[in-house]
Design an enzyme around this catalytic site. Sequence first.
Site, PDB file in Angstrom:
ATOM      1  N   TYR A   1      -1.066   0.065  10.539  1.00 59.92           N
ATOM      2  CA  TYR A   1      -1.287  -0.454   9.198  1.00 59.92           C
ATOM      3  C   TYR A   1      -0.139  -0.040   8.277  1.00 59.92           C
ATOM      4  O   TYR A   1       0.409  -0.859   7.529  1.00 59.92           O
ATOM      5  CB  TYR A   1      -2.613   0.058   8.650  1.00 59.92           C
ATOM      6  CG  TYR A   1      -2.885  -0.348   7.215  1.00 59.92           C
ATOM      7  CD1 TYR A   1      -3.223  -1.662   6.911  1.00 59.92           C
ATOM      8  CD2 TYR A   1      -2.814   0.584   6.182  1.00 59.92           C
ATOM      9  CE1 TYR A   1      -3.482  -2.038   5.593  1.00 59.92           C
ATOM     10  CE2 TYR A   1      -3.067   0.214   4.872  1.00 59.92           C
ATOM     11  CZ  TYR A   1      -3.396  -1.092   4.578  1.00 59.92           C
ATOM     12  OH  TYR A   1      -3.646  -1.463   3.271  1.00 59.92           O
TER      13      TYR A   1
ATOM     14  N   SER B   1       0.857  -1.182   0.000  1.00 59.62           N
ATOM     15  CA  SER B   1       0.000   0.000   0.000  1.00 59.62           C
ATOM     16  C   SER B   1       0.890   1.228   0.000  1.00 59.62           C
ATOM     17  O   SER B   1       2.006   1.200   0.537  1.00 59.62           O
ATOM     18  CB  SER B   1      -0.893   0.016   1.245  1.00 59.62           C
ATOM     19  OG  SER B   1      -1.524   1.272   1.403  1.00 59.62           O
TER      20      SER B   1
END
Length: 246
Positions: free
Chosen positions: A155, A141
């Site tokens: 995250y 990501s």
Amino acid sequence: MSTLKGKVALVTGGSRGIGAAIARRLAREGAAVAITYAASPAKAAEVVHAIEAAGGRAVAIRADSSDVEAVRSAVAQTVKTLGRLDVLVNNAGVAAITPIDQVSLEEFDRLMAVNVRGLFVATQEAVRHMGEGGRIINIGSVSGDVALAPGMAVYGATKGAVAGLTRGWARDLGARGITVNNVQPGPVDTDMNPADGPLATQFKGQIAVQRYGHADEVASLVAYLAGPEGAFVSGASLNIDGGFTA
């Protein structure tokens, strides 16, 4: 299309969203595809049915990526059922947005277990079966590079770890003819981050092309890396984010 004819791919977390799009695209390119799922058997069955209806071969395997033995078993089942393993797409992942003073150790451990440890275990097992021309493709990501919003530190840390593992494994496996790459999507319209969700207004204002991405667009990049034209790309973290991080 037949760039992957005769190849076998395993896509973790392939029952929905980006993972499902990747599974369908690799099947269109000629690969036999195994997908794992944790809690969506009906969705997994839909993906398998779609691939088979188009003339492909597919299998769904229940395996929570936080369960080490389940991940190892999924790799073994893929090889046993489909005969070999050429492409591993580490797509399974979980996300959370929680302020630092509210993050529980259970949440921290869950993100690390799925996003980092599960990816590590799947890769370690997969490369035992891969020969020259093998492909490891991690779905990271842009959160691994930039802090997208408050509460996303853990995250982001997991996705930063994915980028680091990608670089190291590219060195480890290059002499064996196996490439390792990291695809880093920005905002993509999925169940996890819908284009009309709570973060959409903020994110759209930062995307140069002024829209969310589509799962099929991410799948196209994965297909390139999995195919023969991607053979000289390794150790890369490739953003596919509509200019979100430009």
